[in-house]
Design an enzyme around this catalytic site. Structure first.
Site, mmCIF file in Angstrom:
data_model
loop_
_atom_site.group_PDB
_atom_site.id
_atom_site.type_symbol
_atom_site.label_atom_id
_atom_site.label_comp_id
_atom_site.label_asym_id
_atom_site.label_seq_id
_atom_site.Cartn_x
_atom_site.Cartn_y
_atom_site.Cartn_z
ATOM 1 N N TYR A 139 1.781 -38.174 -26.072
ATOM 2 C CA TYR A 139 2.471 -39.243 -26.793
ATOM 3 C C TYR A 139 3.054 -38.720 -28.100
ATOM 4 O O TYR A 139 4.213 -38.998 -28.436
ATOM 5 C CB TYR A 139 1.498 -40.387 -27.068
ATOM 6 C CG TYR A 139 2.051 -41.487 -27.938
ATOM 7 C CD1 TYR A 139 2.903 -42.451 -27.413
ATOM 8 C CD2 TYR A 139 1.721 -41.557 -29.288
ATOM 9 C CE1 TYR A 139 3.412 -43.470 -28.219
ATOM 10 C CE2 TYR A 139 2.214 -42.554 -30.097
ATOM 11 C CZ TYR A 139 3.061 -43.513 -29.559
ATOM 12 O OH TYR A 139 3.566 -44.519 -30.363
ATOM 13 N N SER A 145 6.296 -42.828 -34.684
ATOM 14 C CA SER A 145 4.865 -42.999 -34.907
ATOM 15 C C SER A 145 4.385 -42.085 -36.015
ATOM 16 O O SER A 145 4.955 -41.000 -36.239
ATOM 17 C CB SER A 145 4.093 -42.674 -33.628
ATOM 18 O OG SER A 145 2.706 -42.577 -33.866
#
Length: 264
Positions: free
Chosen positions: A170, A157
């Site tokens: 996350y 990400s």
């Protein structure tokens, strides 16, 4: 990567290869599965719960002339990696195919928004059980079956480059993924297996549709990229396809930024 006899007859740079794509029933995972199949790979469309969506992906791949089959395993549970590969071994044998595979795309993951003061032990367990623990053991177990010269591609990400305090846990989990990528690249070099990470930015999928509900929100997200548009699964799939191909044999241990130049 060595050819696998009997997998399929399609041509392309991945002909004769078998690819396992986790979390492939929708979004980025679906785009990756469809692209690898179009490049000639036999694609194992892994999914956790959405059977209808996974079968839709397989149907679409076959309709386009590719070859794929679905495989269900819920990641994040005890024994998940072993269950995944036991099912894969069985499915390959049932189809009269050689055991083993060549390409592993670790796309499956879970998210969860929480700033530092909102983090709970339960949230950490939820995210790390899939994004880190399952990831590690899927790779560990997969290496007993992956042929030399294979490819491992981890989907990370932009949150490891661009601060995203709204989802601190996350972001941490994806940081762990990128550290694992680096260590494995050196570990697996002698086998000719490359290990790389692809880090998407904002991509239009149903998972994050709630972030683009108005024209103003869409415009704001588009402006993050130097191309002034929101990314699409096909953008990420093309990068993964290159890393899965023989042309990427001299690239390993790398993080490829797939954000469209977001926040440069």
């Amino acid at each position: 990567m060595q050819a696998q006899s009997g997998a399929h007859t399609a041509g392309g740079p991945l002909a004769g290869r078998t690819a396992l794509v986790t979390g492939a029933s929708r979004g980025i995972g679906r785009g990756i599965a469809e692209r690898l199949a179009s490049d000639g790979a036999l694609v194992v469309v892994h999914y956790g719960q959405n059977t209808a969506a996974a079968h839709d992906v397989v149907t679409a791949i076959r309709a386009a002339g590719g070859n794929a089959f679905p495989l269900q395993t819920l990641l994040g549970a005890t024994g998940d990696a072993q269950a995944l590969y036991t099912a894969l071994d069985s499915e390959l044998a049932r189809r009269g195919l050689e055991p083993g595979f060549d390409i592993l795309v670790n796309n499956a993951g879970v998210s969860g928004s929480a700033r530092i003061h909102e983090v709970t032990p339960e949230l950490i367990d939820k995210i790390f059980s899939v994004n880190v623990k399952a990831l590690l053991f899927v790779i560990q177990e997969g290496l007993t079956r992956m042929r030399d010269g294979g490819r491992i591609i981890n989907i990370s990400s932009a949150a490891t480059r661009i601060a995203y305090p709204k989802s601190v846990v996350y972001s941490m989990s994806k940081g762990a993924m990128e550290t694992l990528t680096l260590a494995l690249a050196k570990e697996l070099g002698p086998r000719g297996i490359t290990v790389n990470t692809v880090a998407p930015g904002f991509v239009a999928t149903d998972m994050n549709a709630k972030l683009r509900t108005t024209p103003e929100e869409v415009a704001d997200l588009a402006r993050l990229s130097v191309f002034e548009r929101i990314g699409a699964p096909v953008d990420i799939a093309g990068i993964v396809a290159f890393l899965a191909s023989p042309d990427s044999q001299w690239i390993t241990g790398q993080r490829l930024d797939a954000t469209g130049g977001s926040q440069l």
